[in-house]
Motif scaffolding. Structure first.
Motif, mmCIF file in Angstrom:
data_model
loop_
_atom_site.group_PDB
_atom_site.id
_atom_site.type_symbol
_atom_site.label_atom_id
_atom_site.label_comp_id
_atom_site.label_asym_id
_atom_site.label_seq_id
_atom_site.Cartn_x
_atom_site.Cartn_y
_atom_site.Cartn_z
ATOM 1 N N ARG A 244 -2.662 -6.773 3.282
ATOM 2 C CA ARG A 244 -3.037 -7.364 4.822
ATOM 3 C C ARG A 244 -4.659 -7.489 4.321
ATOM 4 O O ARG A 244 -5.407 -8.625 4.221
ATOM 5 N N LEU A 245 -4.887 -6.430 3.326
ATOM 6 C CA LEU A 245 -6.185 -6.697 3.478
ATOM 7 C C LEU A 245 -6.299 -7.741 1.827
ATOM 8 O O LEU A 245 -7.764 -8.188 2.205
ATOM 9 N N VAL A 246 -5.748 -7.595 1.482
ATOM 10 C CA VAL A 246 -6.579 -8.620 0.762
ATOM 11 C C VAL A 246 -6.267 -10.182 1.274
ATOM 12 O O VAL A 246 -7.549 -11.024 1.164
ATOM 13 N N THR A 247 -5.681 -10.387 1.831
ATOM 14 C CA THR A 247 -5.818 -12.017 2.158
ATOM 15 C C THR A 247 -6.354 -12.111 3.540
ATOM 16 O O THR A 247 -6.773 -12.906 3.390
ATOM 17 N N VAL A 248 -6.867 -10.736 4.250
ATOM 18 C CA VAL A 248 -7.713 -11.443 5.276
ATOM 19 C C VAL A 248 -8.873 -11.136 4.993
ATOM 20 O O VAL A 248 -9.972 -11.320 5.698
ATOM 21 N N PHE A 249 -9.060 -9.482 4.497
ATOM 22 C CA PHE A 249 -11.019 -9.610 4.312
ATOM 23 C C PHE A 249 -10.930 -9.580 3.022
ATOM 24 O O PHE A 249 -12.023 -9.581 2.677
ATOM 25 N N GLY A 250 -10.457 -10.552 1.537
ATOM 26 C CA GLY A 250 -10.099 -9.978 0.573
ATOM 27 C C GLY A 250 -10.803 -9.256 -0.280
ATOM 28 O O GLY A 250 -11.255 -9.010 -1.348
ATOM 29 N N ALA A 251 -9.864 -8.380 -0.062
ATOM 30 C CA ALA A 251 -10.150 -7.053 -0.721
ATOM 31 C C ALA A 251 -9.494 -6.588 -2.193
ATOM 32 O O ALA A 251 -8.384 -7.937 -2.407
ATOM 33 N N GLY A 252 -9.731 -6.020 -3.372
ATOM 34 C CA GLY A 252 -9.744 -6.439 -4.380
ATOM 35 C C GLY A 252 -8.765 -5.685 -5.069
ATOM 36 O O GLY A 252 -8.350 -5.662 -6.486
ATOM 37 N N PHE A 253 -7.219 -5.504 -4.462
ATOM 38 C CA PHE A 253 -6.338 -5.108 -5.164
ATOM 39 C C PHE A 253 -5.685 -5.751 -5.289
ATOM 40 O O PHE A 253 -5.343 -7.346 -5.554
ATOM 41 N N ASN A 254 -4.616 -5.418 -6.158
ATOM 42 C CA ASN A 254 -4.025 -6.216 -7.056
ATOM 43 C C ASN A 254 -2.523 -6.669 -5.721
ATOM 44 O O ASN A 254 -1.865 -5.143 -5.871
ATOM 45 N N ALA A 255 -2.707 -7.658 -5.545
ATOM 46 C CA ALA A 255 -1.342 -7.875 -4.588
ATOM 47 C C ALA A 255 -0.049 -7.274 -4.753
ATOM 48 O O ALA A 255 0.943 -7.295 -4.188
ATOM 49 N N ASP A 256 0.373 -7.789 -6.406
ATOM 50 C CA ASP A 256 1.655 -7.465 -6.664
ATOM 51 C C ASP A 256 2.147 -5.946 -6.438
ATOM 52 O O ASP A 256 3.048 -5.958 -6.159
ATOM 53 N N GLU A 257 0.886 -5.061 -6.935
ATOM 54 C CA GLU A 257 1.344 -3.850 -6.530
ATOM 55 C C GLU A 257 1.268 -3.388 -4.857
ATOM 56 O O GLU A 257 1.856 -2.133 -4.862
ATOM 57 N N VAL A 258 0.657 -3.441 -4.116
ATOM 58 C CA VAL A 258 0.256 -3.357 -2.738
ATOM 59 C C VAL A 258 1.808 -4.205 -2.221
ATOM 60 O O VAL A 258 2.999 -3.451 -1.026
ATOM 61 N N ILE A 259 1.776 -4.987 -2.797
ATOM 62 C CA ILE A 259 3.553 -5.816 -2.210
ATOM 63 C C ILE A 259 4.478 -4.871 -2.060
ATOM 64 O O ILE A 259 5.130 -4.765 -1.710
ATOM 65 N N ALA A 260 4.518 -4.367 -3.381
ATOM 66 C CA ALA A 260 5.688 -3.946 -3.898
ATOM 67 C C ALA A 260 5.791 -2.235 -3.310
ATOM 68 O O ALA A 260 6.760 -1.787 -2.446
ATOM 69 N N ARG A 261 4.873 -1.771 -2.896
ATOM 70 C CA ARG A 261 4.284 0.008 -2.155
ATOM 71 C C ARG A 261 4.459 -0.302 -0.432
ATOM 72 O O ARG A 261 5.670 0.713 0.185
ATOM 73 N N ALA A 262 4.622 -1.824 -0.394
ATOM 74 C CA ALA A 262 5.127 -2.298 1.155
ATOM 75 C C ALA A 262 6.181 -1.964 1.245
ATOM 76 O O ALA A 262 6.768 -1.731 2.448
ATOM 77 N N HIS A 263 6.700 -2.376 0.132
ATOM 78 C CA HIS A 263 8.267 -3.092 0.444
ATOM 79 C C HIS A 263 9.218 -1.171 -0.228
ATOM 80 O O HIS A 263 9.650 -1.377 0.835
ATOM 81 N N LEU A 264 8.336 -0.640 -1.057
ATOM 82 C CA LEU A 264 9.075 0.495 -0.964
ATOM 83 C C LEU A 264 8.822 1.332 0.278
ATOM 84 O O LEU A 264 10.181 2.011 1.290
ATOM 85 N N ILE A 265 7.837 1.383 1.300
ATOM 86 C CA ILE A 265 7.601 2.384 2.432
ATOM 87 C C ILE A 265 8.609 1.623 3.626
ATOM 88 O O ILE A 265 8.970 2.450 4.186
ATOM 89 N N LEU A 266 8.493 0.530 3.204
ATOM 90 C CA LEU A 266 9.458 -0.688 4.277
ATOM 91 C C LEU A 266 10.967 0.135 5.063
ATOM 92 O O LEU A 266 11.952 -0.061 5.573
ATOM 93 N N ARG A 267 11.215 0.016 3.346
ATOM 94 C CA ARG A 267 12.797 0.499 3.409
ATOM 95 C C ARG A 267 13.077 1.743 3.667
ATOM 96 O O ARG A 267 14.213 2.530 4.127
ATOM 97 N N HIS A 268 12.183 2.399 3.593
ATOM 98 C CA HIS A 268 12.535 4.138 3.977
ATOM 99 C C HIS A 268 12.546 3.613 5.575
ATOM 100 O O HIS A 268 13.200 4.488 5.972
#
Length: 205
Positions: free
Chosen positions: A111-135
């Motif tokens: 969300r920091l990428v889209t809302v605040f323009g943070a410089g994270f790799n979007a694919d990586e953080v989205i993948a990490r998001a799905h990993l914890i959401l699955r848990h």
């Protein structure tokens, strides 16, 4: 009490949400992040890390969203929200750690990428998001709340960034248990919503 916050900060929303669930009147002081007010000398006296939220309880200053949740539960004697028994307390702490770790580096970062323009790799953080959401989805199978058999500050700590995960292009459609849990959170007396933006995946009304 005063709460220094920003309406688009999920960390700040945690604190605001719990104050509302407890029925505590609080003066909300918005910190202008775009103007870097959180890095100004006066604010850094409150929190040297330059982050929101900060709670000012008549001169007692508590920084860090999860620390604020613990402080409020202890101050008000709300043992339902923070169990005193060892197993319940440990379970809550486990999920507070997840909120500060996997949630921060997954749904929050996306969300920091889209809302605040943070410089994270979007694919990586989205993948990490799905990993914890699955848990979390698996953890909520057959139960209503994440830590014990009633809502706790663990649920409060997890709520904001999971609720707004679609703003970071994290699709929540496949997580039936999580979506049902979100609705239970939103039905709690005193619930206050986390401000939405028009960014990311738009969910059906």
């Amino acid at each position: 009490m005063k709460l220094y916050y920003h309406p688009l900060s999920g960390h700040a929303h945690r604190a605001r949400l719990f104050l509302s669930l407890l029925g505590i009147d609080v003066e909300l002081i918005e910190v202008d992040l775009a103007a870097r007010a959180h890095k100004a000398p006066d604010f850094l006296k409150l929190n040297p890390f330059g982050q929101v939220p900060v709670l000012d309880d008549d001169g007692t200053i508590i920084a860090d969203s999860n620390a604020i949740l613990v402080y409020l539960a202890k101050k008000t004697g709300a043992t339902g929200w923070l169990p005193e028994n060892p197993r319940g307390a440990a379970s809550v702490q486990r999920w507070l750690s997840v909120a500060a770790g996997e949630i921060a580096y997954g749904p929050c970062a996306a969300r920091l990428v889209t809302v605040f323009g943070a410089g994270f790799n979007a694919d990586e953080v989205i993948a990490r998001a799905h990993l914890i959401l699955r848990h979390i989805e698996a953890e909520l199978a057959g139960r209503q709340w994440i830590a014990v058999d009633q809502p706790t500050i663990a649920d409060v700590a997890l709520y904001s960034y999971i609720a707004r995960a679609p703003e970071g292009n994290v699709d929540r459609a496949a997580y039936a248990n999580i979506n049902a849990w979100l609705k239970r959170m939103e039905a709690l007396p005193g619930f206050v919503a986390f401000q939405k933006t028009a960014i990311g995946i738009q969910e059906a009304a």
